[in-house]
Design an enzyme around this catalytic site. Structure first.
Site, PDB file in Angstrom:
ATOM      1  N   ARG A  18      17.248  42.246 105.681  1.00 55.99           N
ATOM      2  CA  ARG A  18      17.885  42.943 106.790  1.00 55.99           C
ATOM      3  C   ARG A  18      18.692  42.025 107.714  1.00 55.99           C
ATOM      4  O   ARG A  18      19.813  42.357 108.091  1.00 55.99           O
ATOM      5  CB  ARG A  18      16.856  43.741 107.594  1.00 55.99           C
ATOM      6  CG  ARG A  18      16.203  44.872 106.806  1.00 55.99           C
ATOM      7  CD  ARG A  18      17.222  45.700 106.056  1.00 55.99           C
ATOM      8  NE  ARG A  18      16.637  46.863 105.392  1.00 55.99           N
ATOM      9  CZ  ARG A  18      16.921  47.230 104.167  1.00 55.99           C
ATOM     10  NH1 ARG A  18      17.762  46.511 103.431  1.00 55.99           N
ATOM     11  NH2 ARG A  18      16.384  48.322 103.644  1.00 55.99           N
ATOM     12  N   ASP A  65      12.749  48.865 109.761  1.00 53.68           N
ATOM     13  CA  ASP A  65      14.122  48.408 109.552  1.00 53.68           C
ATOM     14  C   ASP A  65      15.016  48.644 110.749  1.00 53.68           C
ATOM     15  O   ASP A  65      15.951  47.879 111.000  1.00 53.68           O
ATOM     16  CB  ASP A  65      14.715  49.076 108.306  1.00 53.68           C
ATOM     17  CG  ASP A  65      14.310  48.376 107.024  1.00 53.68           C
ATOM     18  OD1 ASP A  65      13.827  47.235 107.106  1.00 53.68           O
ATOM     19  OD2 ASP A  65      14.477  48.965 105.944  1.00 53.68           O
ATOM     20  N   ASP A  89      20.387  58.362 102.282  1.00 50.53           N
ATOM     21  CA  ASP A  89      20.606  58.357 103.731  1.00 50.53           C
ATOM     22  C   ASP A  89      22.034  57.965 104.094  1.00 50.53           C
ATOM     23  O   ASP A  89      22.718  58.664 104.841  1.00 50.53           O
ATOM     24  CB  ASP A  89      19.612  57.417 104.413  1.00 50.53           C
ATOM     25  CG  ASP A  89      18.174  57.894 104.270  1.00 50.53           C
ATOM     26  OD1 ASP A  89      17.968  59.036 103.835  1.00 50.53           O
ATOM     27  OD2 ASP A  89      17.259  57.114 104.590  1.00 50.53           O
ATOM     28  N   SER A 134      11.469  56.640  97.878  1.00 54.43           N
ATOM     29  CA  SER A 134      12.455  55.838  98.591  1.00 54.43           C
ATOM     30  C   SER A 134      12.285  54.401  98.131  1.00 54.43           C
ATOM     31  O   SER A 134      11.177  53.856  98.187  1.00 54.43           O
ATOM     32  CB  SER A 134      12.232  55.947 100.100  1.00 54.43           C
ATOM     33  OG  SER A 134      13.105  55.072 100.786  1.00 54.43           O
TER      34      SER A 134
END
Length: 401
Positions: A94, A123, A14, A175
């Protein structure tokens, strides 16, 4: 002067295509912020890749110790586990990444922040809530909510058209997100809850049949709720967690297969491997069982659930999380001691628990009747406890006459 955008860059599929996409669609200068949270990447290669795909500047920040001491260990002390299974590896990473992304943006005079999170996941909330809490004046660019790419296959096509080399392939479509605390797996065969994970999906742990046919013991020491030693050897947080990951992985400990409730409202299926974290959580719970009294233990269980929700929902930078941390810190003042775990083929059992602050008293709990506890006191206690029930029963008898 061209606008500067700071991208949280990992070098994965990504974010690799986001750099050229940002330059094409915003005519901006892209600064790649690479956070080392223990994912094990060759940072020199990630930096080189960012530059090759168009980043004007690359900032690498080693966040491993901060990640553990300021995010992971507070969650461990809180006993935070989302929906009884997930030890919050990605969720905890995060906010620390977002915090330093904001710091880079402010230092570089950037006007916008960008991330590679999809519009369906958790996220995006975690990053953007942190951005709003820390730098509300900065714009946010979320390419997955803007571009016409709909799938990982579309992203692979885009990468091929732009000559970008990516690790993902059409055959290996998972992923993954890895840091020093865990690794997550999504996509591929996992998209259907009816499918078992392929053995090749797991990256850190062997299958149970391949784990050693011998038991191993490990002793973990805590001071005020924080892990500080392994087998009597004091260690800094990074070394300690890396060693426990190695020990736990060897015995196939820490695998989780979960259908979880995402914050955005849908259910998703994923697999997690958290070998060292699973050992730490088990040991910490056992030490608390020795050191916390009944009412505090039971109330803290409620706090643990709320804490896990806040972390999972991306609400780290909130007054409530800070207030809960204050409560948890108070509970941990005497959670000091050692716990020995026995590990065997995915199982964790307790070998011993020791603490100078242990509330366990043999003279009270032993079946040998001593002078520390007068059994006759129980009669009055039970009668007072049963007063409401006794009153109701007598009333019913009178009404029934």
């Amino acid at each position: 002067m061209r606008e500067k955008v700071v991208l949280a860059y990992s070098g994965g599929l990504d974010t690799s295509i986001i750099i050229p996409w940002l330059k094409e669609n915003y005519d901006c200068e892209v600064i790649a912020m690479i956070a080392d949270v223990g994912q094990g990447d060759d940072m020199d290669q990630v930096v080189e890749k960012a530059r090759k795909t168009g980043a004007s500047k690359v900032s690498v920040v080693d966040l491993r110790e901060e990640f553990l001491t300021d995010y992971v260990f507070p969650a461990l002390r809180a006993g935070a586990v989302y929906e009884d299974k997930y030890l919050l590896g990605t969720s905890l990473a995060r906010p620390v990444i977002a915090k330093h992304q904001v710091e880079v943006a402010l230092k570089e005079g950037a006007s916008a922040l960008a991330h590679g999170c999809t519009g369906k996941g958790n996220d995006q909330v975690r990053f953007e809530h942190a951005f709003q809490a820390l730098a509300p004046s900065l714009k946010v660019i979320a390419p997955w909510r803007q571009w016409d790419l709909k799938s990982r296959e579309d992203c692979l096509d885009y990468a091929e058209r732009h000559g970008i080399s990516v690790a993902a392939s059409r055959e290996k479509i998972h992923s993954r997100d890895r840091n020093i605390w865990h690794i997550s797996h999504e996509g591929g065969e996992l998209e259907s809850p009816a499918n078992s994970p392929l053995e090749s999906t797991w990256q850190l742990t062997p299958s149970l049949k391949d784990a050693p046919d011998r038991e191993e013991s490990v002793t973990i020491g805590f001071a005020a709720g924080n892990p500080v030693s392994i087998n009597g050897q004091k260690m800094d947080p990074v070394v300690l967690v890396e060693l426990l990951n190695e020990i736990g992985s060897r015995h196939a400990i820490g695998r989780v297969d979960i259908v979880e409730n995402r914050f955005v409202g849908m259910k998703s299926r994923g697999c997690y491997e958290t070998p060292g974290g699973t050992l730490l959580l088990a040991a910490h719970r056992e030490l608390e069982a020795l050191c916390l009294d009944r009412d505090l233990t039971h109330y803290k269980q409620q706090v643990s659930l709320k804490y896990a929700e806040l972390v999972y929902y991306g609400l780290w930078f909130t007054p409530l999380r800070q207030a809960l941390d204050a409560f948890v810190s108070e509970t941990q003042k005497e959670v000091t001691g050692t716990v020995t775990l026995k590990l065997y083929k995915g199982n964790v059992t307790i070998g011993s628990r020791q603490s100078d602050f242990s509330l366990y008293r043999t003279d009270l709990s032993s079946f040998t009747m001593g002078d520390s506890y007068d059994q006759k006191d129980a009669a009055g206690f039970i009668r007072i406890l049963g007063l409401p029930a006794r009153s109701r029963a007598l009333l019913r008898q009178e009404v029934a006459k």
